[in-house]
Scaffold this active site. Structure first.
Site, mmCIF file in Angstrom:
data_model
loop_
_atom_site.group_PDB
_atom_site.id
_atom_site.type_symbol
_atom_site.label_atom_id
_atom_site.label_comp_id
_atom_site.label_asym_id
_atom_site.label_seq_id
_atom_site.Cartn_x
_atom_site.Cartn_y
_atom_site.Cartn_z
ATOM 1 N N GLU A 1 0.824 -1.209 0.000
ATOM 2 C CA GLU A 1 0.000 0.000 0.000
ATOM 3 C C GLU A 1 0.857 1.256 0.000
ATOM 4 O OE1 GLU A 1 -0.133 -2.619 2.126
ATOM 5 O OE2 GLU A 1 -2.021 -2.589 3.223
ATOM 6 N N CYS B 1 -3.003 -2.668 7.371
ATOM 7 C CA CYS B 1 -2.629 -2.516 8.782
ATOM 8 C C CYS B 1 -2.847 -1.058 9.186
ATOM 9 C CB CYS B 1 -1.164 -2.926 8.986
ATOM 10 S SG CYS B 1 0.019 -1.792 8.222
ATOM 11 N N CYS C 1 -0.646 1.475 7.160
ATOM 12 C CA CYS C 1 -1.134 1.707 5.809
ATOM 13 C C CYS C 1 -2.491 2.415 5.819
ATOM 14 C CB CYS C 1 -1.194 0.396 5.044
ATOM 15 S SG CYS C 1 0.451 -0.317 4.798
#
Length: 147
Positions: A58, A86, A89
């Site tokens: 990402e 996560c 990101c």
């Protein structure tokens, strides 16, 4: 006249990136970013290759898309990622002000939906479960082989 492509089509493109990561013995995560039905960024995990814990797919895609558009804001863009982002990101997606985040597999340990509070920008639409089985299989096969 342009053809409107589906989330499944773009997730297939993200899965192709995840397979590139797998070929490099990276965690098989792939991402693409689109704007107006066009892919402007492709990326996959490079944390091992770059020795950089922030080199998630990402993060690589957001940087690439920002460079392509000449803007730090990606307000009209969609991020497709093979697994749920996560917190790191998700935070980057927040600051980039993405229009949409579309992911495949859920991350029951570190995914943004498991965290208290809202991680993504209030205007960001989030859709999960697109080609989740394919994404989950790539990840589970990778980790099974590592154990």
């Amino acid at each position: 006249m342009s053809i409107l492509l589906s989330d499944e089509y773009f997730m297939q493109q993200a899965l192709a990136e995840a397979k590139k990561a797998l070929a490099k013995d990276e965690i098989p995560m792939g991402a693409i970013i689109t704007v107006e039905n066009q892919i402007i960024a492709r990326a996959h995990n490079l944390t091992e290759t770059l020795h950089d814990v922030t080199a998630h797919a990402e993060m690589q895609a957001i940087t690439s898309a920002s460079n392509a558009l000449g803007s730090k804001y990606l307000k009209n863009c969609t991020l497709y990622i093979t697994a749920e982002p996560c917190v790191m990101c998700g935070g980057a997606a927040y600051w980039a002000q993405l229009k949409r985040v579309v992911y495949g597999a859920t991350d029951n340990k570190r995914g943004i939906s498991r965290q208290p509070g809202k991680i993504l920008h209030p205007k960001t639409q989030c859709v999960g479960g697109i080609l989740a089985e394919e994404s989950s299989k790539l990840l589970s096969d990778f980790f099974r082989k590592r154990r």
